[in-house]
Design an enzyme around this catalytic site. Sequence first.
Site, PDB file in Angstrom:
ATOM      1  N   GLU A  55      -5.604  16.624 -11.928  1.00  0.00           N
ATOM      2  CA  GLU A  55      -6.126  16.836 -13.271  1.00  0.00           C
ATOM      3  C   GLU A  55      -7.634  17.014 -13.320  1.00  0.00           C
ATOM      4  OE1 GLU A  55      -4.287  14.531 -16.357  1.00  0.00           O
ATOM      5  OE2 GLU A  55      -5.898  14.986 -17.751  1.00  0.00           O
ATOM      6  N   LYS A  88       5.785  22.662 -15.568  1.00  0.00           N
ATOM      7  CA  LYS A  88       4.922  21.536 -15.210  1.00  0.00           C
ATOM      8  C   LYS A  88       4.580  21.585 -13.727  1.00  0.00           C
ATOM      9  CE  LYS A  88       3.734  16.746 -15.602  1.00  0.00           C
ATOM     10  NZ  LYS A  88       3.977  15.430 -16.154  1.00  0.00           N
ATOM     11  N   HIS A  96      -2.032  10.225 -28.820  1.00  0.00           N
ATOM     12  CA  HIS A  96      -2.317   8.870 -28.326  1.00  0.00           C
ATOM     13  C   HIS A  96      -3.005   8.037 -29.408  1.00  0.00           C
ATOM     14  CE1 HIS A  96      -2.107  10.120 -23.805  1.00  0.00           C
ATOM     15  NE2 HIS A  96      -0.916   9.843 -24.314  1.00  0.00           N
ATOM     16  N   ASN A 135      -1.903  18.183 -21.793  1.00  0.00           N
ATOM     17  CA  ASN A 135      -2.206  17.173 -22.800  1.00  0.00           C
ATOM     18  C   ASN A 135      -2.259  17.748 -24.213  1.00  0.00           C
ATOM     19  OD1 ASN A 135      -2.427  15.034 -20.949  1.00  0.00           O
ATOM     20  ND2 ASN A 135      -4.470  15.720 -20.382  1.00  0.00           N
ATOM     21  N   LYS A 157       2.209  11.152 -11.743  1.00  0.00           N
ATOM     22  CA  LYS A 157       1.368  10.157 -12.420  1.00  0.00           C
ATOM     23  C   LYS A 157       2.183   8.896 -12.617  1.00  0.00           C
ATOM     24  CE  LYS A 157      -1.807  12.804 -15.279  1.00  0.00           C
ATOM     25  NZ  LYS A 157      -2.238  12.964 -16.680  1.00  0.00           N
ATOM     26  N   HIS A 187      -1.847  15.522 -27.171  1.00  0.00           N
ATOM     27  CA  HIS A 187      -1.834  14.146 -26.668  1.00  0.00           C
ATOM     28  C   HIS A 187      -3.061  13.336 -27.057  1.00  0.00           C
ATOM     29  CE1 HIS A 187       1.673  15.409 -24.524  1.00  0.00           C
ATOM     30  NE2 HIS A 187       1.790  14.261 -23.885  1.00  0.00           N
ATOM     31  N   HIS A 230       6.497   8.352 -28.266  1.00  0.00           N
ATOM     32  CA  HIS A 230       5.480   9.211 -27.639  1.00  0.00           C
ATOM     33  C   HIS A 230       5.643  10.673 -28.083  1.00  0.00           C
ATOM     34  CE1 HIS A 230       2.781  10.713 -24.552  1.00  0.00           C
ATOM     35  NE2 HIS A 230       3.719  11.544 -24.153  1.00  0.00           N
ATOM     36  N   ARG A 266       0.817  -1.236   0.000  1.00  0.00           N
ATOM     37  CA  ARG A 266       0.000   0.000   0.000  1.00  0.00           C
ATOM     38  C   ARG A 266       0.836   1.265   0.000  1.00  0.00           C
ATOM     39  NH1 ARG A 266      -2.297  -3.494   3.351  1.00  0.00           N
ATOM     40  NH2 ARG A 266      -4.182  -4.487   2.587  1.00  0.00           N
ATOM     41  N   GLU A 277       8.055  17.593 -25.714  1.00  0.00           N
ATOM     42  CA  GLU A 277       7.397  18.002 -24.460  1.00  0.00           C
ATOM     43  C   GLU A 277       7.946  19.351 -23.988  1.00  0.00           C
ATOM     44  OE1 GLU A 277       4.903  16.238 -23.399  1.00  0.00           O
ATOM     45  OE2 GLU A 277       5.242  14.142 -23.998  1.00  0.00           O
ATOM     46  N   ARG A 316      -4.429  21.200 -15.299  1.00  0.00           N
ATOM     47  CA  ARG A 316      -3.450  20.163 -15.657  1.00  0.00           C
ATOM     48  C   ARG A 316      -3.732  19.555 -17.034  1.00  0.00           C
ATOM     49  NH1 ARG A 316      -0.486  15.734 -11.760  1.00  0.00           N
ATOM     50  NH2 ARG A 316       0.657  14.729 -13.439  1.00  0.00           N
TER      51      ARG A 316
HETATM   52  N1  LIG Z   1       3.929   9.839 -15.725  1.00  0.00           N
HETATM   53  C1  LIG Z   1       3.802  10.843 -16.549  1.00  0.00           C
HETATM   54  O1  LIG Z   1       3.396  11.940 -16.182  1.00  0.00           O
HETATM   55  C2  LIG Z   1       4.218  10.653 -17.973  1.00  0.00           C
HETATM   56  C3  LIG Z   1       4.377  11.760 -18.785  1.00  0.00           C
HETATM   57  C4  LIG Z   1       4.816  11.564 -20.069  1.00  0.00           C
HETATM   58  C5  LIG Z   1       5.090  10.296 -20.535  1.00  0.00           C
HETATM   59  N2  LIG Z   1       4.918   9.233 -19.722  1.00  0.00           N
HETATM   60  C6  LIG Z   1       5.223   7.872 -20.184  1.00  0.00           C
HETATM   61  O2  LIG Z   1       6.599   7.794 -20.447  1.00  0.00           O
HETATM   62  C7  LIG Z   1       6.823   6.777 -21.436  1.00  0.00           C
HETATM   63  C8  LIG Z   1       7.795   7.264 -22.454  1.00  0.00           C
HETATM   64  O3  LIG Z   1       8.999   7.560 -21.787  1.00  0.00           O
HETATM   65  P1  LIG Z   1      10.379   7.633 -22.564  1.00  0.00           P
HETATM   66  O4  LIG Z   1      10.192   8.453 -23.768  1.00  0.00           O
HETATM   67  O5  LIG Z   1      11.394   8.002 -21.580  1.00  0.00           O
HETATM   68  O6  LIG Z   1      10.560   6.153 -23.118  1.00  0.00           O
HETATM   69  P2  LIG Z   1      11.346   4.874 -22.555  1.00  0.00           P
HETATM   70  O7  LIG Z   1      11.253   4.781 -21.109  1.00  0.00           O
HETATM   71  O8  LIG Z   1      10.840   3.726 -23.358  1.00  0.00           O
HETATM   72  O9  LIG Z   1      12.859   5.179 -22.970  1.00  0.00           O
HETATM   73  C9  LIG Z   1      13.189   5.278 -24.327  1.00  0.00           C
HETATM   74  C10 LIG Z   1      14.313   4.329 -24.718  1.00  0.00           C
HETATM   75  O10 LIG Z   1      15.550   4.878 -24.279  1.00  0.00           O
HETATM   76  C11 LIG Z   1      16.273   3.936 -23.492  1.00  0.00           C
HETATM   77  N3  LIG Z   1      17.069   4.715 -22.575  1.00  0.00           N
HETATM   78  C12 LIG Z   1      16.658   5.328 -21.446  1.00  0.00           C
HETATM   79  N4  LIG Z   1      17.639   6.094 -20.961  1.00  0.00           N
HETATM   80  C13 LIG Z   1      18.703   5.953 -21.786  1.00  0.00           C
HETATM   81  C14 LIG Z   1      20.001   6.510 -21.812  1.00  0.00           C
HETATM   82  N5  LIG Z   1      20.357   7.415 -20.929  1.00  0.00           N
HETATM   83  N6  LIG Z   1      20.827   6.136 -22.801  1.00  0.00           N
HETATM   84  C15 LIG Z   1      20.420   5.263 -23.759  1.00  0.00           C
HETATM   85  N7  LIG Z   1      19.196   4.725 -23.787  1.00  0.00           N
HETATM   86  C16 LIG Z   1      18.345   5.077 -22.812  1.00  0.00           C
HETATM   87  C17 LIG Z   1      15.197   3.099 -22.899  1.00  0.00           C
HETATM   88  O11 LIG Z   1      15.683   1.877 -22.446  1.00  0.00           O
HETATM   89  C18 LIG Z   1      14.233   2.967 -24.078  1.00  0.00           C
HETATM   90  O12 LIG Z   1      14.705   1.994 -24.978  1.00  0.00           O
HETATM   91  C19 LIG Z   1       5.466   6.418 -21.984  1.00  0.00           C
HETATM   92  O13 LIG Z   1       5.094   5.188 -21.441  1.00  0.00           O
HETATM   93  C20 LIG Z   1       4.564   7.514 -21.468  1.00  0.00           C
HETATM   94  O14 LIG Z   1       3.236   7.064 -21.261  1.00  0.00           O
HETATM   95  C21 LIG Z   1       4.500   9.393 -18.449  1.00  0.00           C
HETATM   96 ZN   LIG Z   2       3.557  13.354 -23.152  1.00  0.00          ZN
END
Ligand SMILES: NC(=O)c1ccc[n+]([C@@H]2O[C@H](COP(=O)([O-])OP(=O)(O)OC[C@H]3O[C@@H](n4cnc5c(N)ncnc54)[C@H](O)[C@@H]3O)[C@@H](O)[C@H]2O)c1
Ligand SMILES: [Zn+2]
Length: 359
Positions: free
Chosen positions: A236, A226, A251, A244, A142, A247, A264, A120, A184, A240
């Site tokens: 949100e 942000k 999406h 998006n 999030k 997005h 993304h 939890r 972003e 907030r």
């Molecule tokens: N929680 C939130 O508020 C929020 C906001 C935006 C996006 N997201 C989520 O984030 C995700 C996308 O995140 P992302 O773009 O970081 O993708 P990701 O986590 O898939 O990373 C992208 C790629 O880069 C690699 N990688 C990471 N760091 C590295 C480094 N320093 N050197 C080399 N390779 C590296 C990873 O292993 C992966 O293959 C989505 O799932 C999205 O829904 C969440």
């Molecule tokens: Zn985003």
Amino acid sequence: MQTLNVALGDRSYPIHIGRNLLGNPQLILPYLKRKQVAIVTNTTVAPLYLQKLAQPLRDSGVSVIEVILPDGEAYKNSETLNLIYDALLQNRCERNTTLVALGGGVIGDLTGYAAATYLRGVPFIQVPTTLLAQVDSSVGGKTGINHPLGKNMIGAFYQPQVVLADIATLETLPSRELAAGLAEVIKYGLIRDIDFFEWLESNMPLLNALNTDVMSYAIYRSCQNKAEVVAVDERESGERALLNLGHTFGHAIENAMGYGVWLHGEAVAAGTMMAADLSRRMGWLTVGDVSRMAAIFKAANLPVTPPDLGAEKYLDLMGLDKKVVDGKIRLVLQQGIGKSVVTGDYDAEALNATLSMSC
Ligand SMILES: NC(=O)c1ccc[n+]([C@@H]2O[C@H](COP(=O)([O-])OP(=O)(O)OC[C@H]3O[C@@H](n4cnc5c(N)ncnc54)[C@H](O)[C@@H]3O)[C@@H](O)[C@H]2O)c1
Ligand SMILES: [Zn+2]
């Protein structure tokens, strides 16, 4: 090192931004209730950075459990989440074990959700290693996973104790991933910060070249934007939703093309251009504004033309999105550069024209 405070009352936390923060255990030790952490990472990031983070902690007397997951958006699901729980249970982790997310947004979202739900709720620290994770997913709390029927459909709001955004990690990031993070960054300028947008227009070549000072400032200002939005609307219900921008369309693109085919941020860039196209049709943006937006995305090596899925498919995919209220798709649109609005008050025919790929 620069530090930004995310002001959320008793859930406030600092974001440290700088170079080579991974190797500094002093940034983590004060937050540990017990000298035990589980570092969750993936098969790509582990060989690059896991020991850089883990060894100094071990040298400081911290017991470190390593959880190495498969890499990719396709693994942001309940099966992978279970692998984290398995490791925590096998190692008899207790309520005061801290989970540390080392990786991009996928690892951050998965680990954060594991931290929110294991026993939890256990303490959680983010060490984001992609630009997207540093400017977006590690701010605001999030967390969650995808469901076969929709992205990010299962999740929780759960704030970390501290975030370490180490700019040195961006040096190994593939250039497409860097560009995706810039989408972003540009978004913050577009929704609420025209001065930042103009600064980005001038500094994009230095950002592409990973100039330390320029990148630090871009990350700081992005997190600040942000954090300000999240501080007034943590869950949100209103402002907030501006975050998006691009997005709902994005999406739909990600979903239609298969998770991970379009990154993304790439989908967000093309999706933002769809929002711009609709805004122009509504008379809220000039042709010049739209060109300026396309130019900055192009300068960041991002796509500006969405895939031609047809209006019906787009509408269908957008209907599944969380931003639907009472059967009506509310969209984030532009009323000039630096000013976004969330609205259902747009012309259905204009939306259809945008979705029919006439941007
Ligand atoms: N929680 C939130 O508020 C929020 C906001 C935006 C996006 N997201 C989520 O984030 C995700 C996308 O995140 P992302 O773009 O970081 O993708 P990701 O986590 O898939 O990373 C992208 C790629 O880069 C690699 N990688 C990471 N760091 C590295 C480094 N320093 N050197 C080399 N390779 C590296 C990873 O292993 C992966 O293959 C989505 O799932 C999205 O829904 C969440
Ligand atoms: Zn985003």
